[in-house]
Design an enzyme around this catalytic site. Structure first.
Site, PDB file in Angstrom:
ATOM      1  N   PRO A  89      90.836  48.617 -31.582  1.00 40.34           N
ATOM      2  CA  PRO A  89      89.998  47.654 -30.843  1.00 40.34           C
ATOM      3  C   PRO A  89      90.700  47.119 -29.601  1.00 40.34           C
ATOM      4  O   PRO A  89      90.071  46.485 -28.763  1.00 40.34           O
ATOM      5  CB  PRO A  89      89.736  46.539 -31.864  1.00 40.34           C
ATOM      6  CG  PRO A  89      90.726  46.725 -32.958  1.00 40.34           C
ATOM      7  CD  PRO A  89      91.158  48.153 -32.940  1.00 40.34           C
ATOM      8  N   GLU A 116      96.283  46.255 -40.595  1.00 36.51           N
ATOM      9  CA  GLU A 116      96.158  45.316 -39.469  1.00 36.51           C
ATOM     10  C   GLU A 116      96.513  45.937 -38.124  1.00 36.51           C
ATOM     11  O   GLU A 116      96.330  45.332 -37.086  1.00 36.51           O
ATOM     12  CB  GLU A 116      97.044  44.086 -39.708  1.00 36.51           C
ATOM     13  CG  GLU A 116      96.651  43.289 -40.935  1.00 36.51           C
ATOM     14  CD  GLU A 116      95.181  42.875 -40.915  1.00 36.51           C
ATOM     15  OE1 GLU A 116      94.729  42.312 -39.915  1.00 36.51           O
ATOM     16  OE2 GLU A 116      94.495  43.117 -41.931  1.00 36.51           O
ATOM     17  N   ARG A 154      78.813  67.015 -27.654  1.00 38.65           N
ATOM     18  CA  ARG A 154      77.523  67.194 -26.967  1.00 38.65           C
ATOM     19  C   ARG A 154      77.715  67.819 -25.589  1.00 38.65           C
ATOM     20  O   ARG A 154      76.817  68.418 -25.046  1.00 38.65           O
ATOM     21  CB  ARG A 154      76.802  65.856 -26.783  1.00 38.65           C
ATOM     22  CG  ARG A 154      76.318  65.209 -28.053  1.00 38.65           C
ATOM     23  CD  ARG A 154      75.658  63.875 -27.760  1.00 38.65           C
ATOM     24  NE  ARG A 154      74.485  64.003 -26.912  1.00 38.65           N
ATOM     25  CZ  ARG A 154      73.305  64.462 -27.303  1.00 38.65           C
ATOM     26  NH1 ARG A 154      73.150  64.829 -28.562  1.00 38.65           N
ATOM     27  NH2 ARG A 154      72.304  64.561 -26.471  1.00 38.65           N
ATOM     28  N   ASP A 169      70.504  62.764 -21.179  1.00 42.47           N
ATOM     29  CA  ASP A 169      70.901  61.635 -22.029  1.00 42.47           C
ATOM     30  C   ASP A 169      71.044  60.360 -21.205  1.00 42.47           C
ATOM     31  O   ASP A 169      71.388  60.413 -20.028  1.00 42.47           O
ATOM     32  CB  ASP A 169      72.283  61.885 -22.654  1.00 42.47           C
ATOM     33  CG  ASP A 169      72.236  62.877 -23.802  1.00 42.47           C
ATOM     34  OD1 ASP A 169      71.140  63.245 -24.213  1.00 42.47           O
ATOM     35  OD2 ASP A 169      73.319  63.260 -24.260  1.00 42.47           O
TER      36      ASP A 169
HETATM   37  N1  ADE Z   1      89.665  50.440 -35.232  1.00 42.72           N
HETATM   38  C1  ADE Z   1      89.230  49.241 -35.642  1.00 42.72           C
HETATM   39  N2  ADE Z   1      88.280  48.759 -34.839  1.00 42.72           N
HETATM   40  C2  ADE Z   1      88.098  49.691 -33.844  1.00 42.72           C
HETATM   41  C3  ADE Z   1      87.260  49.766 -32.703  1.00 42.72           C
HETATM   42  N3  ADE Z   1      86.406  48.786 -32.396  1.00 42.72           N
HETATM   43  N4  ADE Z   1      87.347  50.859 -31.937  1.00 42.72           N
HETATM   44  C4  ADE Z   1      88.222  51.842 -32.228  1.00 42.72           C
HETATM   45  N5  ADE Z   1      89.044  51.819 -33.287  1.00 42.72           N
HETATM   46  C5  ADE Z   1      88.979  50.756 -34.093  1.00 42.72           C
END
Ligand code: ADE
Length: 254
Positions: A89, A116, A154, A169
């Site tokens: 993330p 984590e 794709r 797309d």
């Molecule tokens: N691992 C945990 N959350 C994630 C996300 N939003 N994008 C990519 N990998 C992740």
């Protein structure tokens, strides 16, 4: 196009890899997906790959040693080291431009985290491209890795069968707009009719209508995609034209 997925849960991918479009692409040699269990590179006898964070705090952190060794070993399995992507993330948000860039690679390694997060030395030593699929936290990178594979394949020539079908797309092509409405049979469903222009057989008129609808839908739903465009007159004229089109053809909502 070859993907190597590095994960603690390779079994999560089984049903995705078995789905027909991907299966066909794999069977035809267009796409190859290899799964690698990071735990196979654990160096301790309990096959432990995570530990508590130094400095305290909740959760567990993926250890550097098994992950770095796994990446190095997997890299050496192919004819080229490949482009390393870490799913996290904290990465850059995936968009169609990034997907297009990834589709130009011949080999991609997808590193999935759990717990984590990753020991920071994994980043420092391997310098992966860090990708997030959105501003929310998943339980691990596996679903995100499937998203990357799904979007990239794709664009691999031959995978979709119809070469043109990814060009229309949403977000694709030069204009990067959302795709407009689509219809299939029947012509009338619960009183809602297919816009006449789509039944007209007039390919130019249909292309014009689709371009207008794509622009209108993007204005209504994702005006942020239009920001910074050098097309000062377009919004006004296209919206006016779309109203005309709606009166002429699109009877939805009347
Ligand atoms: N691992 C945990 N959350 C994630 C996300 N939003 N994008 C990519 N990998 C992740």
């Amino acid at each position: 196009m070859r993907f190597d997925v590095l994960t603690l849960f390779p079994e999560i991918f089984a049903s995705y890899l078995g789905q027909s479009l991907l299966r066909r692409a794999i069977d035809r040699g267009l796409v190859e997906v290899r799964l690698h269990d990071i735990r196979d590179w654990a160096t301790n006898k309990h096959k432990k790959v995570d530990d508590r964070p130094f400095g305290g705090g909740p959760g567990m952190v993926l250890m550097a040693e098994p992950v770095v060794q796994c990446v190095e070993a997997v890299r050496s399995l192919g004819p080229e080291p490949g482009h390393l992507v870490m799913l996290t993330p904290q990465g850059q948000r995936l968009d169609q431009a990034a997907v297009e860039r990834l589709a130009a690679e011949r080999r991609i390694l997808l590193l999935c985290g759990r717990y984590e997060g990753f020991d920071e030395r994994i980043r420092l030593l391997l310098e992966p491209e860090e990708i997030s699929i959105g501003d929310y936290v998943l339980n691990g990178g596996e679903v995100a890795a499937m998203v990357v594979i799904d979007a990239v394949i794709r664009l691999v020539p031959g995978v979709l069968g119809d070469e043109d079908s990814s060009a229309a797309d949403s977000f694709s092509g030069e204009r990067r707009l959302l795709e407009g409405p689509q219809y299939t049979r029947p012509r009338v469903f619960r009183g809602l009719e297919v816009p006449e222009v789509l039944l007209s057989g007039d390919h130019e008129a249909i292309a014009r209508w689709r371009a207008e609808q794509a622009f209108l839908r993007t204005c209504q739903r994702r005006a942020d995609l239009l920001a910074g465009r050098d097309e000062p007159r377009e919004p006004r004229t296209e919206q006016k034209e779309s109203r005309r089109t709606n009166q002429r053809g699109d009877k939805l909502g009347e």
